[in-house]
Motif scaffolding. Structure first.
Motif, PDB file in Angstrom:
ATOM      1  N   GLU A  81       0.840  -1.210   0.000  1.00 28.49           N
ATOM      2  CA  GLU A  81       0.000   0.000   0.000  1.00 28.49           C
ATOM      3  C   GLU A  81       0.870   1.253   0.000  1.00 28.49           C
ATOM      4  N   LEU A  82       1.923   1.222   0.794  1.00 31.18           N
ATOM      5  CA  LEU A  82       2.840   2.362   0.885  1.00 31.18           C
ATOM      6  C   LEU A  82       3.450   2.644  -0.491  1.00 31.18           C
ATOM      7  N   LEU A  83       3.909   1.589  -1.160  1.00 36.29           N
ATOM      8  CA  LEU A  83       4.514   1.758  -2.490  1.00 36.29           C
ATOM      9  C   LEU A  83       3.502   2.359  -3.467  1.00 36.29           C
ATOM     10  N   ASN A  84       2.278   1.840  -3.435  1.00 35.42           N
ATOM     11  CA  ASN A  84       1.235   2.362  -4.332  1.00 35.42           C
ATOM     12  C   ASN A  84       0.960   3.838  -4.065  1.00 35.42           C
ATOM     13  N   GLN A  85       0.978   4.209  -2.794  1.00 36.73           N
ATOM     14  CA  GLN A  85       0.769   5.621  -2.435  1.00 36.73           C
ATOM     15  C   GLN A  85       1.930   6.489  -2.916  1.00 36.73           C
ATOM     16  N   LEU A  86       3.158   5.977  -2.736  1.00 39.50           N
ATOM     17  CA  LEU A  86       4.339   6.746  -3.119  1.00 39.50           C
ATOM     18  C   LEU A  86       4.364   7.042  -4.618  1.00 39.50           C
ATOM     19  N   LEU A  87       3.994   6.049  -5.424  1.00 39.85           N
ATOM     20  CA  LEU A  87       4.135   6.202  -6.876  1.00 39.85           C
ATOM     21  C   LEU A  87       2.833   6.529  -7.595  1.00 39.85           C
ATOM     22  N   GLY A  88       1.711   6.369  -6.899  1.00 39.12           N
ATOM     23  CA  GLY A  88       0.400   6.555  -7.531  1.00 39.12           C
ATOM     24  C   GLY A  88       0.249   7.871  -8.256  1.00 39.12           C
ATOM     25  N   THR A  89       0.651   8.955  -7.615  1.00 34.29           N
ATOM     26  CA  THR A  89       0.495  10.289  -8.213  1.00 34.29           C
ATOM     27  C   THR A  89       1.380  10.451  -9.442  1.00 34.29           C
ATOM     28  N   ASN A  90       2.635   9.978  -9.339  1.00 37.45           N
ATOM     29  CA  ASN A  90       3.567  10.080 -10.480  1.00 37.45           C
ATOM     30  C   ASN A  90       3.042   9.301 -11.685  1.00 37.45           C
ATOM     31  N   ILE A  91       2.542   8.092 -11.423  1.00 35.98           N
ATOM     32  CA  ILE A  91       2.041   7.248 -12.516  1.00 35.98           C
ATOM     33  C   ILE A  91       0.791   7.874 -13.134  1.00 35.98           C
TER      34      ILE A  91
END
Length: 197
Positions: A81-91
């Protein structure tokens, strides 16, 4: 421009469908390519991964070691979940920039190939969503065979996504990919013909 979201479960055959659509000169925005680009050396994405997951996820050349990161996140929902949050906006920015570029080119159909389409609410930017479906037992079997995983490792990866049965219920267009590949192609052709693309 009609925006078709394309998704499925891991090892359900989404790439097969994506490649077939691409072979018909339909432009594809592939979220996996975006996910790689936003973590290239020197990017904000890679820096935030290192900040939260430590340097152990880097290769010797300073690039992201996907295998090491995968081993950390696949059986740990909090870290995933943390990884998805970290990169979600960039993607998301990467995908929406591509959509805007294609919109200017005035093309009839654009495909957004996004594994976590429903999980990240991309259906909101799509006119319809096509789900590539295979029954869970075939999905598991294919994943073990394709990636050389144990049953537990494969099941962990499958469980890291919304279930294929749930995606099936949410689909606007369902492509059953549990039989011969020709059957899969036929279903896609029928939809393209019906939509006059």
């Amino acid at each position: 421009m009609f925006i078709l979201g394309l998704t499925g479960g891991i090892a359900s055959g989404k790439s097969t469908v994506s490649n077939y659509l691409a072979s018909k000169n339909i432009p594809i925005v592939d979220a996996d390519i975006g996910a790689r680009e936003v973590v290239e050396v020197g990017t904000e994405g890679l820096q935030s991964i290192v900040t939260h997951f430590d340097k152990e996820v880097l290769s010797e050349d300073g690039s992201l070691n996907r295998k090491k990161l995968g081993a950390i996140i696949f059986d740990n929902e909090t870290k995933r979940e943390l990884l998805n949050q970290l990169l979600g906006t960039n993607i998301r920015e990467w995908i929406l920039t591509k959509v805007a570029d294609y919109r200017r080119q005035d093309i009839p159909l654009l495909v957004l190939d996004i594994p976590l389409l429903y999980e990240a609410s991309y259906q909101e930017v799509c006119d319809a969503v096509m789900v590539v479906y295979t029954p869970p037992e075939i999905q598991l079997e294919r994943l073990i065979k394709r990636n050389g995983l144990t049953t537990k490792e494969a099941q962990d990866r499958i469980n890291s996504q919304l279930s294929i049965e749930k995606k099936k219920q949410l689909a606007d267009i369902l492509i059953d990919n549990s039989n011969k590949i020709e059957d899969t192609y036929l279903q896609i052709d029928e939809w393209l013909d019906k939509m006059k693309f």
